[in-house]
Structure formats: C-alpha cells, structure tokens
Design an enzyme around this catalytic site. Sequence first.
Site, PDB file in Angstrom:
ATOM      1  N   GLU A  37       0.717  -1.142   0.270  1.00 48.66           N
ATOM      2  CA  GLU A  37      -0.065   0.186  -0.088  1.00 48.66           C
ATOM      3  C   GLU A  37       0.969   1.341  -0.025  1.00 48.66           C
ATOM      4  O   GLU A  37       1.813   1.167   0.776  1.00 48.66           O
ATOM      5  CB  GLU A  37      -1.035   0.081   1.167  1.00 48.66           C
ATOM      6  CG  GLU A  37      -2.092   0.444   0.880  1.00 48.66           C
ATOM      7  CD  GLU A  37      -3.079  -0.302  -0.053  1.00 48.66           C
ATOM      8  OE1 GLU A  37      -3.123   0.080  -1.314  1.00 48.66           O
ATOM      9  OE2 GLU A  37      -3.503  -1.401   0.419  1.00 48.66           O
ATOM     10  N   HIS A  38       0.553   2.248  -0.766  1.00 50.81           N
ATOM     11  CA  HIS A  38       1.172   3.468  -1.034  1.00 50.81           C
ATOM     12  C   HIS A  38       2.528   3.186  -1.420  1.00 50.81           C
ATOM     13  O   HIS A  38       3.665   3.907  -1.124  1.00 50.81           O
ATOM     14  CB  HIS A  38       1.149   4.151   0.142  1.00 50.81           C
ATOM     15  CG  HIS A  38      -0.241   4.889   0.509  1.00 50.81           C
ATOM     16  ND1 HIS A  38      -0.546   5.974  -0.094  1.00 50.81           N
ATOM     17  CD2 HIS A  38      -1.298   4.581   1.210  1.00 50.81           C
ATOM     18  CE1 HIS A  38      -1.751   6.387   0.079  1.00 50.81           C
ATOM     19  NE2 HIS A  38      -2.201   5.356   1.059  1.00 50.81           N
ATOM     20  N   ASP A  40       2.943   2.120  -4.971  1.00 46.76           N
ATOM     21  CA  ASP A  40       2.807   2.337  -6.475  1.00 46.76           C
ATOM     22  C   ASP A  40       3.398   3.516  -6.831  1.00 46.76           C
ATOM     23  O   ASP A  40       4.568   3.192  -7.577  1.00 46.76           O
ATOM     24  CB  ASP A  40       1.507   1.960  -7.100  1.00 46.76           C
ATOM     25  CG  ASP A  40       0.469   3.057  -6.385  1.00 46.76           C
ATOM     26  OD1 ASP A  40       0.644   3.626  -5.745  1.00 46.76           O
ATOM     27  OD2 ASP A  40      -0.627   2.941  -7.282  1.00 46.76           O
ATOM     28  N   GLY A 130     -12.252   2.798  -1.200  1.00 45.17           N
ATOM     29  CA  GLY A 130     -10.780   2.243  -1.166  1.00 45.17           C
ATOM     30  C   GLY A 130     -10.910   0.784  -2.151  1.00 45.17           C
ATOM     31  O   GLY A 130      -9.927   0.053  -2.199  1.00 45.17           O
ATOM     32  N   SER A 133     -13.649   2.394  -7.323  1.00 48.34           N
ATOM     33  CA  SER A 133     -14.825   2.841  -7.837  1.00 48.34           C
ATOM     34  C   SER A 133     -14.442   3.862  -9.120  1.00 48.34           C
ATOM     35  O   SER A 133     -14.961   3.642 -10.222  1.00 48.34           O
ATOM     36  CB  SER A 133     -15.831   3.220  -6.866  1.00 48.34           C
ATOM     37  OG  SER A 133     -15.363   4.386  -6.303  1.00 48.34           O
ATOM     38  N   SER A 134     -13.458   4.577  -8.859  1.00 50.36           N
ATOM     39  CA  SER A 134     -12.983   5.627  -9.766  1.00 50.36           C
ATOM     40  C   SER A 134     -12.488   4.903 -10.823  1.00 50.36           C
ATOM     41  O   SER A 134     -12.703   5.091 -12.400  1.00 50.36           O
ATOM     42  CB  SER A 134     -12.144   6.740  -9.402  1.00 50.36           C
ATOM     43  OG  SER A 134     -12.560   7.138  -7.989  1.00 50.36           O
ATOM     44  N   ASP A 178      -4.256   0.841  -9.389  1.00 47.25           N
ATOM     45  CA  ASP A 178      -5.747   0.725  -9.397  1.00 47.25           C
ATOM     46  C   ASP A 178      -6.310   0.531 -11.006  1.00 47.25           C
ATOM     47  O   ASP A 178      -7.112  -0.530 -11.250  1.00 47.25           O
ATOM     48  CB  ASP A 178      -6.592   1.767  -9.028  1.00 47.25           C
ATOM     49  CG  ASP A 178      -6.406   1.993  -7.516  1.00 47.25           C
ATOM     50  OD1 ASP A 178      -5.852   1.261  -6.914  1.00 47.25           O
ATOM     51  OD2 ASP A 178      -6.832   3.009  -7.097  1.00 47.25           O
ATOM     52  N   TYR A 228      -3.587  12.516   0.344  1.00 50.12           N
ATOM     53  CA  TYR A 228      -3.048  11.351  -0.526  1.00 50.12           C
ATOM     54  C   TYR A 228      -1.914  12.218  -1.101  1.00 50.12           C
ATOM     55  O   TYR A 228      -0.633  11.773  -1.234  1.00 50.12           O
ATOM     56  CB  TYR A 228      -4.145  10.936  -1.503  1.00 50.12           C
ATOM     57  CG  TYR A 228      -3.373   9.996  -2.597  1.00 50.12           C
ATOM     58  CD1 TYR A 228      -3.463   8.396  -2.057  1.00 50.12           C
ATOM     59  CD2 TYR A 228      -2.967  10.294  -3.654  1.00 50.12           C
ATOM     60  CE1 TYR A 228      -2.819   7.694  -3.132  1.00 50.12           C
ATOM     61  CE2 TYR A 228      -2.253   9.230  -4.359  1.00 50.12           C
ATOM     62  CZ  TYR A 228      -2.278   8.121  -4.177  1.00 50.12           C
ATOM     63  OH  TYR A 228      -1.815   6.891  -5.103  1.00 50.12           O
TER      64      TYR A 228
HETATM   65  C1  GLA Z   1      -5.247   4.818  -4.129  1.00 44.49           C
HETATM   66  C2  GLA Z   1      -4.437   4.905  -5.493  1.00 44.49           C
HETATM   67  C3  GLA Z   1      -3.346   3.786  -5.865  1.00 44.49           C
HETATM   68  C4  GLA Z   1      -2.571   3.660  -4.548  1.00 44.49           C
HETATM   69  C5  GLA Z   1      -3.481   3.225  -3.307  1.00 44.49           C
HETATM   70  C6  GLA Z   1      -2.611   3.128  -2.232  1.00 44.49           C
HETATM   71  O1  GLA Z   1      -6.079   3.545  -4.391  1.00 44.49           O
HETATM   72  O2  GLA Z   1      -5.384   5.221  -6.538  1.00 44.49           O
HETATM   73  O3  GLA Z   1      -2.715   4.547  -6.851  1.00 44.49           O
HETATM   74  O4  GLA Z   1      -1.609   4.750  -4.475  1.00 44.49           O
HETATM   75  O5  GLA Z   1      -4.240   4.433  -2.977  1.00 44.49           O
HETATM   76  O6  GLA Z   1      -1.842   2.222  -2.184  1.00 44.49           O
END
Ligand code: GLA
Length: 393
Positions: A37-38, A40, A130, A133-134, A178, A228
């Site tokens: 997580e975080h 990418d 989380g 959806s986007s 995502d 973010y």
């Molecule tokens: C969101 C972002 C992803 C990633 C996550 C955290 O979903 O769209 O690119 O950074 O947060 O891992």
Amino acid sequence: MEYKSVFDVMYPRFWELFGPGNPALFFAPGRVNLIGEHTDYNGGHVFPCAVSMGTWALALPHSERRIRVHSMNFDDRPPVVVDTQGIEYREEHGWGNYPLGVVRTLELHGYPLSSGLDLLFWGDLPNGAGLSSSASLEVLTGTACNELFGFGIRPLDMALLCQEAENRFVGMNCGIMDQFTVSMGRKDCAILLDCNTLDYRYTPLYLAGCRIVITNTNKPHRLRGSEYNLRRAQCEAAVADIARVRPLKTLGELTEQEFESLAGEIRNPVNRRRARHAVTENRRTLRAVEALERSDLRLFGRLMNESHISLRDDYEVTGPELDTLAELAWGTQGVIGSRMTGAGFGGCTVSIVEHQAVDAFRDSIAPAYERAVGYAPSFYVMETANGARNVMP
Ligand code: GLA
C-alpha cells in the site's frame, strides 16, 4: 448485480433517458489490494486482485456531436451532456468528470471519438471506499470507447491512459495500481506488479479454505485527495534529500539496509517515517508473495498485519475507524490477517478469514465496531474477477 437484473434494470433506463437503440454492455471490476500500500507511486511492488463487484455500462454511439453520461447510482441528477469538442473539467459535472476525463485523454493521445456517445453506468462498488470505484469507471469508459470506435489500445496502455486522466483531468495524483488491476485483472489470481518497470506476474490465489472478507468502515467525508497528494509529496521530498548523496529516482530502489544507512539524510522526521513505510512495505510485499507461493498463509497474514501497523504509525493513513476494524479482526478466531486496503483515511479493510469462521467474524465485529465508532460497518465476501471487458456486443 446478476446479468438478469442488468438487463431488467439498465436497458429500460437507457431507452427512457436516451431513446431507442441497441447499446453494447461492458463491465469493469473493482480491486482489492492484498498488500503493498502506497508503494505504487514510490516505484515499489503491489499485490492486488480484481473483484467481482464493479461497474456496468451501456454504450451507444450516435450521429450527434455530443456525449451524454448518466449514472444510476446518482439517478436524482440529470445526465451530464457535453459537446464532443473542448471537453474540460467542471466542478458541476461531479462524478461525470471521470468518464469525460478518459474521453478527453483518449483524444489528446490521438484517439478522438468519431461521433457522439451515450453512456449509462451502474455499479455495486461502494463509492470512494478504497475499492477503486473511480478506476473502474475510468477503465470501463476507456474499454467501451476502445471497442466501439476500434482504437486497438492494449489493456496495459489503457490503464496508463486512465491513470493519466485521473492525474491530469481530475487532479488526483494516484499511482498505476488501480487502473492496472481493473484493466488486467484475472479471475482466481492476484497480480504482483513492479510499479517501476510495469513487469507483472499472476499468482494463483490458493487460500486453503479461507475467504477474502472486505469490511467497509462506512466512514463518511473522507479527506482523501489532499492527504493522498501530501503523502506523495512527502515521499518525493525524502527522495530529493537522499539523492544528494546517492542518486535515485524512487524509494522502491532501496533495500531496507540501504534505507537505514541513508535515512539520516532525510531532513524532516515526518518525511523519514513516510519513506520508511514505502521501503519496508515494498519488502513486505515481496516476502508475502513468496510466502503465498509456498502456501505459507500464516506468514502472509502476519505480513498483512505488519503492513497495517506501518500504515498506521509511519504513514498515518488509517484513523480510528480502520484501526478499530483491524484490531477487532486481529483478536478474532479464524482470522489469518487483516489490514486497511486502498488509500486509507476510512474506506475498507481486507481480511483473510477461515471459511467456517466468516459468519462469526461478521457477528462479533459488527456490534463491537458500532459500539466503538457509533455506526455499523458493511461486509462483503469477495470473489475475484477478470479485467474490464465487453460483456455483450
Ligand atoms: C489509491 C491510489 C493507488 C494507490 C493506493 C494506495 O487507491 O489510486 O494508486 O496509491 O491508493 O496504495
């Protein structure tokens, strides 16, 4: 929604809004990230899978030079209608900026729509929780345009275009995880993706009688975008500090040992902690995938728990709702591992739970969470899914 109800509900609504015609049906999944997580946008690794909850679209080109988009999830609002030329971000378009941003980005890359288009959306992913959806909405729009206008864009390139749409049009500096997962997902597999090189491999999700349970905090008003973008800027500042003594582009290039010896270069102690999360999470992700591939589910679960702790203490993106859910899960029989998933600041946790313990998991966590937080959580037992596709031409 099952196929039958998509037919029952979406087609009549399409005809009611846009008139007669024979629209094509598309589906794009959501995603859940198992670990990584975080990492990418820090040039590290992620390990997500596409899930069967997602977004559907009916799409029909027509001869008028306008694009109409409507979502049955926001049925009280009128369709967003724009000219095919000169699409730009507008606050009042709300959710419609996501599909319109994709159309605009396609155009900027030499794929203009040769005619107008009507699009009707419906999805069963909780919005902004989380589960992407986007990205689901973006990749769905891109896939529909790709198919209907014959652009021939490959799924990996579609993911990159949709990420660009979210970064430049919507203004959320997300990484690639995502859109990549929604576009490239494969049923029964998770994807180990190196976000630096975009090398990837599918890992079968043999969970030895366990299920993946998503628990939604149902936290209202997430402050996602600004926080973010701030985390991302903090990591970039840490890279700039380290780069004075050791050339590097991203934190993903550092081993834990290298980071320890260079951490003193990061001037701001908050940025130092942010960077430590990015580096340790990258290592945890690789160890977790190795563990899963050796069927060591216990170690995989422990690493998930450690991931949550690092996101809580070093990255500070959890908050009381996610922490309450994770802590309750850690104390529940039959839970292999549990952590927040996605950007954080609310949203969902992902837990690996022994099959026979799933009902007890729900029954014990729901009231305890409600007592602590003041409102109830929601649970989804996940199935994996394939990436975005044309369901019916
Ligand atoms: C969101 C972002 C992803 C990633 C996550 C955290 O979903 O769209 O690119 O950074 O947060 O891992």
